[in-house]
Design a protein around this motif. Structure first.
Motif, mmCIF file in Angstrom:
data_model
loop_
_atom_site.group_PDB
_atom_site.id
_atom_site.type_symbol
_atom_site.label_atom_id
_atom_site.label_comp_id
_atom_site.label_asym_id
_atom_site.label_seq_id
_atom_site.Cartn_x
_atom_site.Cartn_y
_atom_site.Cartn_z
ATOM 1 N N THR A 85 0.848 -1.157 -0.058
ATOM 2 C CA THR A 85 -0.025 0.024 0.017
ATOM 3 C C THR A 85 0.810 1.290 0.018
ATOM 4 O O THR A 85 2.151 1.429 0.154
ATOM 5 C CB THR A 85 -0.918 -0.085 1.188
ATOM 6 O OG1 THR A 85 -0.144 0.155 2.355
ATOM 7 C CG2 THR A 85 -1.690 -1.228 1.426
ATOM 8 N N ASN A 86 0.086 2.454 -0.045
ATOM 9 C CA ASN A 86 0.897 3.688 0.097
ATOM 10 C C ASN A 86 1.556 3.932 1.395
ATOM 11 O O ASN A 86 2.623 4.898 1.443
ATOM 12 C CB ASN A 86 -0.141 4.809 -0.304
ATOM 13 C CG ASN A 86 -0.605 4.774 -1.906
ATOM 14 O OD1 ASN A 86 0.169 4.210 -2.612
ATOM 15 N ND2 ASN A 86 -1.489 5.388 -2.025
ATOM 16 N N ALA A 87 1.490 3.226 2.311
ATOM 17 C CA ALA A 87 2.375 3.247 3.400
ATOM 18 C C ALA A 87 3.704 3.070 3.216
ATOM 19 O O ALA A 87 4.641 3.432 3.841
ATOM 20 C CB ALA A 87 1.778 2.376 4.457
ATOM 21 N N ALA A 88 4.092 2.272 2.177
ATOM 22 C CA ALA A 88 5.459 2.050 1.775
ATOM 23 C C ALA A 88 6.129 3.298 1.307
ATOM 24 O O ALA A 88 7.229 3.254 1.359
ATOM 25 C CB ALA A 88 5.211 1.079 0.478
ATOM 26 N N ASP A 89 5.330 4.292 0.729
ATOM 27 C CA ASP A 89 5.964 5.637 0.383
ATOM 28 C C ASP A 89 6.432 6.388 1.888
ATOM 29 O O ASP A 89 7.551 7.073 1.710
ATOM 30 C CB ASP A 89 5.017 6.354 -0.214
ATOM 31 C CG ASP A 89 4.451 5.690 -1.737
ATOM 32 O OD1 ASP A 89 5.363 5.314 -2.142
ATOM 33 O OD2 ASP A 89 3.545 6.045 -2.020
ATOM 34 N N ILE A 90 5.805 6.264 2.904
ATOM 35 C CA ILE A 90 6.193 6.643 4.136
ATOM 36 C C ILE A 90 7.278 6.012 4.493
ATOM 37 O O ILE A 90 8.424 6.567 4.998
ATOM 38 C CB ILE A 90 5.168 6.535 5.134
ATOM 39 C CG1 ILE A 90 3.717 7.386 4.682
ATOM 40 C CG2 ILE A 90 5.332 7.386 6.538
ATOM 41 C CD1 ILE A 90 2.638 7.219 5.429
ATOM 42 N N SER A 91 7.270 4.795 4.378
ATOM 43 C CA SER A 91 8.503 3.940 4.884
ATOM 44 C C SER A 91 9.822 4.546 3.954
ATOM 45 O O SER A 91 10.868 4.537 4.874
ATOM 46 C CB SER A 91 8.222 2.521 4.598
ATOM 47 O OG SER A 91 9.278 1.531 4.803
ATOM 48 N N LYS A 92 9.526 4.616 2.766
ATOM 49 C CA LYS A 92 10.790 4.847 2.032
ATOM 50 C C LYS A 92 11.373 6.357 2.495
ATOM 51 O O LYS A 92 12.432 6.672 2.634
ATOM 52 C CB LYS A 92 10.236 5.073 0.722
ATOM 53 C CG LYS A 92 9.998 3.810 -0.033
ATOM 54 C CD LYS A 92 9.703 3.775 -1.535
ATOM 55 C CE LYS A 92 9.394 2.488 -2.170
ATOM 56 N NZ LYS A 92 9.018 2.670 -3.546
ATOM 57 N N LYS A 93 10.442 7.271 2.704
ATOM 58 C CA LYS A 93 10.726 8.580 3.301
ATOM 59 C C LYS A 93 11.333 8.762 4.523
ATOM 60 O O LYS A 93 12.416 9.547 4.806
ATOM 61 C CB LYS A 93 9.543 9.690 3.393
ATOM 62 C CG LYS A 93 9.036 9.855 1.991
ATOM 63 C CD LYS A 93 7.599 10.616 2.221
ATOM 64 C CE LYS A 93 6.992 11.114 0.693
ATOM 65 N NZ LYS A 93 5.807 11.897 0.921
ATOM 66 N N LYS A 94 11.285 7.596 5.319
ATOM 67 C CA LYS A 94 11.940 7.550 6.644
ATOM 68 C C LYS A 94 13.451 6.975 6.413
ATOM 69 O O LYS A 94 14.214 6.631 7.412
ATOM 70 C CB LYS A 94 11.215 6.523 7.668
ATOM 71 C CG LYS A 94 9.746 6.996 7.934
ATOM 72 C CD LYS A 94 9.248 5.919 8.884
ATOM 73 C CE LYS A 94 7.886 6.409 9.558
ATOM 74 N NZ LYS A 94 7.058 5.257 10.136
ATOM 75 N N GLY A 95 13.787 6.487 5.262
ATOM 76 C CA GLY A 95 15.019 6.028 4.839
ATOM 77 C C GLY A 95 14.994 4.426 5.120
ATOM 78 O O GLY A 95 16.403 3.748 5.104
ATOM 79 N N VAL A 96 14.173 4.016 5.260
ATOM 80 C CA VAL A 96 13.867 2.285 5.453
ATOM 81 C C VAL A 96 13.972 1.466 3.928
ATOM 82 O O VAL A 96 13.207 2.123 2.955
ATOM 83 C CB VAL A 96 12.608 2.049 6.044
ATOM 84 C CG1 VAL A 96 12.640 0.331 6.074
ATOM 85 C CG2 VAL A 96 12.644 2.371 7.600
ATOM 86 N N ASN A 97 14.936 0.792 3.652
ATOM 87 C CA ASN A 97 14.893 0.084 2.304
ATOM 88 C C ASN A 97 13.431 -0.623 2.268
ATOM 89 O O ASN A 97 13.091 -1.604 2.940
ATOM 90 C CB ASN A 97 16.105 -1.028 2.505
ATOM 91 C CG ASN A 97 16.105 -2.012 1.050
ATOM 92 O OD1 ASN A 97 15.360 -1.565 -0.018
ATOM 93 N ND2 ASN A 97 16.691 -3.151 1.151
ATOM 94 N N THR A 98 12.676 -0.266 1.109
ATOM 95 C CA THR A 98 11.451 -0.951 1.230
ATOM 96 C C THR A 98 11.032 -1.288 -0.371
ATOM 97 O O THR A 98 11.390 -0.559 -1.401
ATOM 98 C CB THR A 98 10.400 0.398 1.432
ATOM 99 O OG1 THR A 98 10.828 0.785 2.682
ATOM 100 C CG2 THR A 98 8.882 -0.017 1.219
ATOM 101 N N LEU A 99 10.486 -2.361 -0.061
ATOM 102 C CA LEU A 99 9.700 -2.725 -1.385
ATOM 103 C C LEU A 99 8.367 -2.590 -1.690
ATOM 104 O O LEU A 99 7.615 -3.280 -0.950
ATOM 105 C CB LEU A 99 9.939 -4.397 -1.900
ATOM 106 C CG LEU A 99 9.773 -5.140 -2.860
ATOM 107 C CD1 LEU A 99 10.366 -4.614 -4.163
ATOM 108 C CD2 LEU A 99 10.188 -6.581 -2.895
#
Length: 403
Positions: free
Chosen positions: A129-143
């Motif tokens: 989901t779009n929660a992944a975009d928040i994860s990426k902004k935190k600097g977390v390696n996200t797929l």
């Protein structure tokens, strides 16, 4: 409502038949926050005749429950953050500060993996989901991808992981067999799988009928989880309960038959004395009587021209409000953490608006209904600190008025 989105199961993933049913009523999708009312779906609970896993008989397809704009954010929950910090500390102790690479499947906004990253671990968050975009902004390696066998096959081309974490994900998905097989694909042979799941026995003990809804497909005991995992050559060797949320257990799982801890053996033995399905029948009877009592209490309060607001636009709050057939005529609005994406939307299935918890305090209602009742102490303390002077209604495990 489109019943084309309903899966009507006849068998468990272990192969056992699903025979007996308990109807917990019709409920909306508890995280589908919109500006208008949402449809309701049957909540029918059944039990596998073989492994005894409690699960939904009629299950809404995953794509309805988890749209791209899924509004639940782990980072909004202070208690979830505390439990995640505890988990990472457990890992440090368990693995003696060894370097680990960790993957979180269905990791939402990356809250857990950010904590792990700050502790020096290599991390990957898999979230569709779009929660992944928040994860990426935190600097977390996200797929940003749905976790599936194809996804796992791509991930393992890069590397396999020492630790795979799933916080309630194994309880939320229809394709559980594929999820388990996919998890094995990306886990090292000597790796550890950590599964956090709601504990059915605690739900029953706490009269927690508000835990049953379409987001939760499966409700585990340690015994039923063990039987399911054994089918896939996975083995539980330890279990513990989360400190902040003691209805959540944390199972440690491996692909190797490690020696079981004494606390795990003790829980397994204790569980075998309990007929969970019979207890669920009693819980459903309690639900019917309890919702009538709570509705009657709230109506009596409003007839005296007293005002009531709610606190906690949580899944449980949604179930309670719908089960009690409450509307904005009884509950003015429901407070949620400031800046939440839920604000200015409605509690699913109702016409009750969600606002900032700060507005609840400034409105100064006569009563606040604690919808996230399992976090009662923290919420009461927080609201009093912000200046609320009224009374509280605690809906569960038993109805209480708190001053």
């Amino acid at each position: 409502m489109s019943f084309g989105y309903i899966i009507n199961k006849t068998h468990c993933i272990c192969g056992g038949e699903l025979k007996s049913n308990i109807n917990f009523g019709k409920l909306p999708l508890i995280n589908l926050f919109k500006k208008n009312r949402t449809p309701k779906y049957p909540t029918i609970i059944t039990e596998c005749s073989s492994c005894k896993l409690i699960q939904l008989k009629k299950s809404v397809k995953d794509e309805l429950i988890y749209p791209k704009n899924y509004l639940y954010k782990t980072g909004d929950s202070a208690d979830a953050i505390e439990d995640f910090k505890e988990l990472i500390q457990k890992l440090k102790k368990k693995f003696k500060n060894k370097f680990l690479n960790i993957v979180d499947i269905g990791g939402n906004d990356g809250t857990l993996m950010l904590i792990a990253k700050k502790s020096g671990y290599e991390v990957l968050n898999v979230e569709p989901t779009n929660a992944a975009d928040i994860s990426k902004k935190k600097g977390v390696n996200t797929l940003k991808q749905k976790f599936s066998y194809n996804t796992a096959s791509k991930i393992k081309l890069g590397q396999r992981y020492d630790v795979l974490v799933s916080t309630n994900f194994f309880g939320h998905v229809n394709n559980l067999d594929e999820i388990i097989l996919s998890s094995k694909e990306i886990l090292k042979k000597n790796g550890t799988m950590i599964l956090e799941l709601q504990y059915i026995n605690k739900i029953i003990q706490n009269n927690g009928f508000d835990s049953f809804h379409q987001d939760h497909k499966y409700y585990y005991s340690i015994n039923s989880l063990e039987k399911i995992l054994n089918k896939f050559d996975l083995y539980i060797y330890d279990v513990e309960f989360c400190k902040k949320h003691n209805e959540i257990f944390r199972a440690y799982v491996s692909q190797i038959k490690n020696k079981k801890t004494q606390r795990l053996l003790k829980i397994i033995k204790k569980e075998k004395k309990i007929n969970v399905f019979n207890e669920l029948k009693k819980l459903n009877t309690f639900r019917k009587n309890h919702t009538k009592k709570l509705h009657k209490l709230i109506k009596a309060v409003t007839l005296k021209k007293k005002t009531i607001c709610g606190i906690g636009a949580s899944p449980r709050g949604c179930v309670l409000l719908n089960s009690c057939n409450l509307s904005r005529h009884e509950i003015n609005n429901v407070g949620e953490v400031p800046n939440s994406d839920k604000i200015n939307k409605l509690i699913p299935g109702t016409n009750i608006a969600i606002c900032s918890e700060n507005k609840i305090v400034s409105d100064n209602p006569d009563y606040i209904l604690i919808l996230a009742w399992h976090f009662q102490k923290r919420l009461v303390r927080m609201l009093k600190k912000k200046g609320f002077k009224g009374n509280f209604i605690l809906p569960l495990p038993k109805i209480k008025i708190l001053d």
